[in-house]
Design an enzyme around this catalytic site. Structure first.
Site, PDB file in Angstrom:
ATOM      1  N   ASP A   1       0.823  -1.208   0.000  1.00 30.69           N
ATOM      2  CA  ASP A   1       0.000   0.000   0.000  1.00 30.69           C
ATOM      3  C   ASP A   1       0.856   1.256   0.000  1.00 30.69           C
ATOM      4  O   ASP A   1       0.613   2.199  -0.765  1.00 30.69           O
ATOM      5  CB  ASP A   1      -0.912   0.014   1.230  1.00 30.69           C
ATOM      6  CG  ASP A   1      -2.161  -0.826   1.039  1.00 30.69           C
ATOM      7  OD1 ASP A   1      -2.709  -0.837  -0.079  1.00 30.69           O
ATOM      8  OD2 ASP A   1      -2.595  -1.469   2.003  1.00 30.69           O
ATOM      9  N   LEU A   2       1.835   1.302   0.882  1.00 32.81           N
ATOM     10  CA  LEU A   2       2.623   2.523   1.034  1.00 32.81           C
ATOM     11  C   LEU A   2       3.472   2.806  -0.197  1.00 32.81           C
ATOM     12  O   LEU A   2       3.546   3.948  -0.661  1.00 32.81           O
ATOM     13  CB  LEU A   2       3.498   2.418   2.285  1.00 32.81           C
ATOM     14  CG  LEU A   2       2.721   2.391   3.610  1.00 32.81           C
ATOM     15  CD1 LEU A   2       3.660   2.081   4.774  1.00 32.81           C
ATOM     16  CD2 LEU A   2       1.998   3.709   3.849  1.00 32.81           C
TER      17      LEU A   2
END
Length: 401
Positions: free
Chosen positions: A174-175
């Site tokens: 996600d990051l």
């Protein structure tokens, strides 16, 4: 002036990847308008843990939401309704960038995909971040961070030798996808200066993780071997690993050939430094099973801080393995202003982590509190779109905003 002053970003983002990208651009100076459903907003508003504050306003107290939604404006809109779709299209006319991370094809059903918005704003940069991309045999499939860690090979590389794979300690899929979104959007904005037109960017979270395989993939391309899980050890460098200390702490040591003899002096095993069998890295890799246990025995005699002090004195690259409380309280972290505080109307004073770079030539990245759900709806509709009070009231009564 911050670098993205004058840029307007419309964020149709949920959970983590897209909101993280939106926050990056917001704190670089862009006006980021986050669109949220009138009932509940971004689902992460309901995610634990919750900051202290009014118990009746739990949706405004999610520390998870705070982490990736600072410095934005929140506008509520139900774009499943025809009136909501009109509102989003009106906003898109004023936007430079749209970022969204809905499932592949989801926004096309509402006439909010790039093909629908490009004719009304040819300069629009539209970035769609999906799990598996706009095409390919898996394009309709859904996934979450750990699914992409698993399918990309990242999870297969992570863990101790002889044991099963483990996920990374943070939601890295996600990051890093958030970083890729920001990079792609900013690149397309620069490209727009050359062409005068916007662009559509198709970004797959799985592709993003596959692209990070880099050195592991290069090793496979060169040798045809699938890398084994080695815990904290480096497959092509010895030493480069984490070692246990006498007090239960751990240190991580790495370096190149020029650090081998200083390391042995620091650990008081000079004989190993002089041994021709271990003179260069290739030799030490070949003798990994001899070198690593000896280093472990030598390091285990001292506390973590003592080992670090000895290594620092000899110029050996190393660092303590720290828990998050140590990191955030560290003098260097504080000196670099990597922990800052904002004042939230529900939670009060709360801390967060700013963008990690310092500008010389621009104002520093911003750092403002996350918005309350729908906090800016009236102002954006009135001031940016020119909606009058009666129209705004009608949209509220109909549940559109």
């Amino acid at each position: 002036m911050r670098p993205l002053e004058g840029i307007t970003v419309l964020e149709l983002g949920r959970v983590l990847a897209c909101p993280f990208a939106g926050m990056i651009m917001a704190e670089l100076g862009a006006r980021v308008i986050k669109l949220e459903h009138p009932k509940g907003g971004d689902e992460t508003r309901s995610y634990e843990p919750f900051a202290d504050g009014d118990s009746d306003r739990q949706g405004e107290r999610s520390a998870y939401f705070y982490a990736c939604n600072r410095s934005k404006e929140s506008v509520t809109v139900n774009f499943k309704s025809a009136e909501g779709q009109v509102l989003v299209r009106d906003l898109a006319r004023h936007a430079d960038v749209v970022i969204e991370n809905f499932p592949t094809g989801a926004l096309k059903r509402y006439g909010l995909d790039y093909q629908a918005l490009e004719p009304i704003n040819p300069a629009l940069v539209y970035l769609s971040c999906t799990g598996f991309g706009q095409y390919g045999p898996l394009s309709s499939r859904k996934g979450y961070d750990t699914v992409f860690q698993a399918m990309s090979g990242l999870m297969g590389l992570t863990g101790e030798a002889g044991r099963g794979p483990v996920k990374a300690g943070l939601p890295v899929a996600d990051l890093t996808s958030g970083l890729w979104i920001a990079i792609a959007a900013l690149s397309a904005l620069i490209g727009r200066q050359q062409t005068g037109r916007g662009a559509f960017v198709d970004m797959s979270m799985l592709d993003g993780q596959v692209s990070l395989l880099t050195l592991a993939a290069a090793r496979y391309f060169a040798l045809g071997e699938v890398p084994e899980r080695l815990g904290t050890e480096h497959p092509g460098r010895v030493p480069s690993a984490t070692f246990a200390c006498a007090d239960g702490g751990h240190v991580h040591i790495t370096g190149a050939d020029q650090h081998w003899m200083p390391l042995c002096r620091a650990l008081e095993i000079e004989g190993w430094g002089a041994d021709p069998r271990f003179a260069d890295n290739s030799s030490r890799v070949s003798h990994r099973d001899e070198v690593m246990p000896e280093l472990a025995r030598a390091i285990a005699r001292w506390s973590r801080d003592t080992v670090i002090a000895k290594l620092d004195a000899h110029g050996v690259p190393s660092g303590p393995v720290r828990d998050i409380d140590e990191v955030l309280a560290d003098a260097h972290t504080q000196a670099r202003q990597m922990v800052r505080e904002f004042d939230h109307p529900v939670a009060g004073a709360f801390k967060g982590l700013p963008l990690p770079f310092k500008f010389d030539g621009f104002d520093q990245p911003g750092f403002a509190r996350p918005p309350l759900l729908g906090e800016h709806t009236n102002a954006v509709l009135a001031n940016l779109l020119g909606y009058d009070t009666a129209r705004i009231s009608g949209l509220k009564q109909e549940g559109v905003i």
